[in-house]
Design a protein around this motif. Structure first.
Motif, short mmCIF file in Angstrom:
data_model
loop_
_atom_site.label_atom_id
_atom_site.label_comp_id
_atom_site.label_asym_id
_atom_site.label_seq_id
_atom_site.Cartn_x
_atom_site.Cartn_y
_atom_site.Cartn_z
N ALA A 1 -16.01 4.74 -4.95
CA ALA A 1 -14.93 3.81 -4.59
C ALA A 1 -14.04 4.46 -3.54
CB ALA A 1 -14.11 3.46 -5.84
N LYS A 2 -13.73 3.72 -2.49
CA LYS A 2 -12.85 4.27 -1.45
C LYS A 2 -11.47 4.51 -2.03
CE LYS A 2 -15.29 2.69 2.54
NZ LYS A 2 -15.38 3.30 3.84
N SER A 3 -10.90 5.65 -1.66
CA SER A 3 -9.57 5.99 -2.15
C SER A 3 -8.91 6.95 -1.17
CB SER A 3 -9.69 6.68 -3.52
OG SER A 3 -8.48 7.34 -3.85
N PHE B 1 -4.02 -7.54 -3.95
CA PHE B 1 -4.21 -6.29 -4.68
C PHE B 1 -5.71 -6.04 -4.84
CE2 PHE B 1 -0.09 -7.95 -5.88
CZ PHE B 1 0.72 -6.84 -5.78
N GLY B 2 -6.05 -4.76 -5.04
CA GLY B 2 -7.45 -4.38 -5.19
C GLY B 2 -7.84 -4.26 -6.66
N GLN B 3 -9.05 -4.71 -6.96
CA GLN B 3 -9.58 -4.56 -8.32
C GLN B 3 -9.82 -3.10 -8.67
OE1 GLN B 3 -13.48 -6.45 -9.41
NE2 GLN B 3 -13.51 -4.60 -10.67
N LYS B 4 -9.85 -2.25 -7.64
CA LYS B 4 -9.95 -0.80 -7.86
C LYS B 4 -8.92 -0.34 -8.90
CE LYS B 4 -10.27 3.70 -6.59
NZ LYS B 4 -8.98 4.15 -6.15
N ASP B 5 -7.72 -0.96 -8.82
CA ASP B 5 -6.65 -0.65 -9.78
C ASP B 5 -6.54 -1.82 -10.75
OD1 ASP B 5 -5.21 1.91 -8.57
OD2 ASP B 5 -5.79 0.62 -6.92
N ALA B 6 -7.56 -1.97 -11.58
CA ALA B 6 -7.67 -3.18 -12.41
C ALA B 6 -6.52 -3.30 -13.42
CB ALA B 6 -9.01 -3.17 -13.15
N LEU C 1 -4.54 4.63 5.08
CA LEU C 1 -5.37 3.43 4.93
C LEU C 1 -6.86 3.71 5.10
CD1 LEU C 1 -3.23 0.87 6.99
CD2 LEU C 1 -3.11 1.39 4.53
N HIS C 2 -7.63 2.98 4.33
CA HIS C 2 -9.09 3.01 4.44
C HIS C 2 -9.57 1.57 4.35
CE1 HIS C 2 -9.00 2.38 0.15
NE2 HIS C 2 -8.29 3.49 -0.01
N GLU C 3 -10.89 1.42 4.33
CA GLU C 3 -11.47 0.08 4.36
C GLU C 3 -11.04 -0.79 3.17
OE1 GLU C 3 -15.62 0.77 5.73
OE2 GLU C 3 -15.84 -1.22 4.80
N GLY C 4 -10.73 -0.17 2.03
CA GLY C 4 -10.25 -0.95 0.89
C GLY C 4 -8.97 -1.69 1.25
N HIS C 5 -8.00 -0.93 1.78
CA HIS C 5 -6.74 -1.55 2.20
C HIS C 5 -6.96 -2.61 3.28
CE1 HIS C 5 -5.42 2.72 1.15
NE2 HIS C 5 -4.67 2.00 0.32
N LEU C 6 -7.87 -2.27 4.21
CA LEU C 6 -8.07 -3.18 5.34
C LEU C 6 -8.72 -4.48 4.88
CD1 LEU C 6 -9.12 -0.67 8.15
CD2 LEU C 6 -6.84 -1.49 7.52
N THR D 1 0.84 -1.20 0.00
CA THR D 1 0.00 0.00 0.00
C THR D 1 0.88 1.26 0.00
OG1 THR D 1 -0.16 0.67 2.34
CG2 THR D 1 -1.50 -1.22 1.67
N MET D 2 0.21 2.37 -0.27
CA MET D 2 0.88 3.66 -0.12
C MET D 2 0.36 4.37 1.13
SD MET D 2 1.66 5.06 -3.90
CE MET D 2 0.07 5.78 -4.24
N GLY D 3 -0.32 3.63 2.00
CA GLY D 3 -0.76 4.21 3.27
C GLY D 3 -1.99 5.07 3.15
N VAL E 1 -13.74 -4.08 -5.45
CA VAL E 1 -13.70 -2.66 -5.06
C VAL E 1 -14.56 -2.43 -3.82
CG1 VAL E 1 -14.09 -0.28 -5.83
CG2 VAL E 1 -13.52 -2.06 -7.52
N VAL E 2 -13.98 -1.81 -2.81
CA VAL E 2 -14.72 -1.45 -1.60
C VAL E 2 -15.20 -0.02 -1.77
CG1 VAL E 2 -14.58 -1.18 0.91
CG2 VAL E 2 -13.32 -3.03 -0.21
N ARG E 3 -16.50 0.20 -1.47
CA ARG E 3 -17.15 1.49 -1.78
C ARG E 3 -17.72 2.16 -0.53
NH1 ARG E 3 -17.68 1.89 -7.05
NH2 ARG E 3 -17.11 0.04 -8.23
P1 AMP Z 1 -2.82 2.32 -2.75
O1 AMP Z 1 -2.45 2.59 -1.32
O2 AMP Z 1 -3.81 3.28 -3.31
O3 AMP Z 1 -1.61 2.09 -3.62
O4 AMP Z 1 -3.59 0.95 -2.73
C1 AMP Z 1 -3.01 -0.21 -2.17
C2 AMP Z 1 -3.83 -1.41 -2.55
O5 AMP Z 1 -5.15 -1.25 -2.06
C3 AMP Z 1 -3.95 -1.59 -4.08
O6 AMP Z 1 -3.87 -2.96 -4.39
C4 AMP Z 1 -5.31 -1.03 -4.36
O7 AMP Z 1 -5.91 -1.57 -5.52
C5 AMP Z 1 -6.08 -1.43 -3.12
N1 AMP Z 1 -7.24 -0.57 -2.95
C6 AMP Z 1 -7.26 0.79 -2.89
N2 AMP Z 1 -8.53 1.24 -2.80
C7 AMP Z 1 -9.33 0.14 -2.83
C8 AMP Z 1 -10.75 -0.06 -2.77
N3 AMP Z 1 -11.60 0.96 -2.67
N4 AMP Z 1 -11.20 -1.33 -2.82
C9 AMP Z 1 -10.35 -2.38 -2.93
N5 AMP Z 1 -9.01 -2.26 -2.96
C10 AMP Z 1 -8.50 -1.02 -2.91
#
Ligand code: AMP
Length: 284
Positions: free
Chosen positions: A183-185, A146-151, A33-38, A29-31, A175-177
């Motif tokens: 989409a969570k970001s 990895f998250g499908q958010k970044d397909a 953190l939100h529910e997607g990362h968790l 992750t790049m930190g 993708v967690v929303r």
């Molecule tokens: P990032 O910190 O944005 O580089 O994301 C780290 C990992 O978390 C990547 O594999 C992302 O695809 C995943 N991720 C980020 N946001 C979401 C989300 N809303 N739902 C699912 N996975 C996510």
């Protein structure tokens, strides 16, 4: 939970785990953190003996005019969240620790990087592959999450894993929303109140376009529907809305089975991405 900031300290932990034949789940992750990362961390926790989360804002995947400097960071909060979902080790290195020297060698993402975010962000996926390859070597994961958010990222990393024989299994989490579908970001924190109200239109647009495509198979019409929805519901600027065969990221043909419908939209100054992956036959 242990927090390590050096490669030497991480390697000692990984060696001990390997000697004890533990399975290792890696969550890069790049930190912020939100529910997607968790959700990724929870999936890793369920399937592995040792869960390693990396928190590193990787400069090599940001372009010169992008938001590397301003990317949101909050390590103390991240550590509390990581601990709450059972992460065993957080690896949070400095840029100097990750990139002490530059021999100029790069992994070059192939054709899959010529479209979507790769077209808008030249060199982005080369930077992603560089850091992910390093993280794979350093943590020697059994599984990486990895998250499908970044397909597109998933598709390109899967190609690297296959072509370079990384001995690991990739796991992809949906993708967690937010409740309204956004989409969570980590970048959602940049959105003003007005922006935040408009942002769910991206998800809505993708849903409409998906339904349209499943009904009649018309790529142009599906994209037009999404474009109109975003144009009428937001002040945003569309970077791209595309529908491509997945995971090859080539134009859809009669033989295509799975498609990626993806969008990148600037809402205010914030570039948001979202997507749907679905089977073409779903509509039949
Ligand atoms: P990032 O910190 O944005 O580089 O994301 C780290 C990992 O978390 C990547 O594999 C992302 O695809 C995943 N991720 C980020 N946001 C979401 C989300 N809303 N739902 C699912 N996975 C996510």
């Amino acid at each position: 939970m242990k927090v390590v900031t050096t490669i030497a300290a991480l390697s000692a932990e990984i060696q001990a785990a390997k000697i004890n034949e533990k399975t290792i789940g890696l969550v890069p992750t790049m930190g912020y953190l939100h529910e997607g990362h968790l959700t990724l961390a929870q999936a890793a926790r369920a399937e592995n003996d040792l869960v390693v989360m990396s928190i590193f804002v990787n400069p090599t995947q940001f372009g010169p005019n992008e938001d590397f400097e301003s990317y949101p960071r909050d390590l103390p909060h991240d550590l509390a969240l990581a601990e709450s979902v059972g992460v065993d080790i957080v690896f949070a290195p400095s840029v100097e620790e990750m990139y002490p020297h530059d021999g100029g060698i790069r992994i070059h993402a192939g054709k899959q990087a010529n479209v979507l975010c790769g077209a808008s962000r030249p060199g982005h996926f080369d930077g992603v592959l560089q850091v992910v390859a390093k993280l794979f070597h350093l943590t020697q994961p059994t599984r990486a999450y990895f998250g499908q958010k970044d397909a597109q990222q998933v598709a390109i990393i899967a190609t690297m894993v296959r072509d370079f024989n990384f001995p690991l299994e990739m796991r992809v989490v949906p993708v967690v929303r937010e409740e309204d579908g956004l989409a969570k970001s980590s970048r959602n924190v940049y959105l003003s109140e007005v922006d935040r109200k408009q942002a769910p239109a991206i998800n809505e647009a993708l849903e409409l376009a998906r339904d349209s495509f499943l009904e009649n198979g018309d790529v142009v019409e599906a994209i037009e529907i999404a474009t109109v929805h975003i144009a009428t519901r937001t002040n945003g600027k569309i970077d791209y809305i595309e529908l491509l065969a997945y995971p090859d990221l080539i134009p859809v043909t009669d033989d295509t089975e799975q498609v990626l419908l993806a969008a990148a939209v600037y809402i205010g100054n914030t570039r948001l991405i979202d997507n749907r992956i679905f089977n073409v036959k779903e509509g039949l």
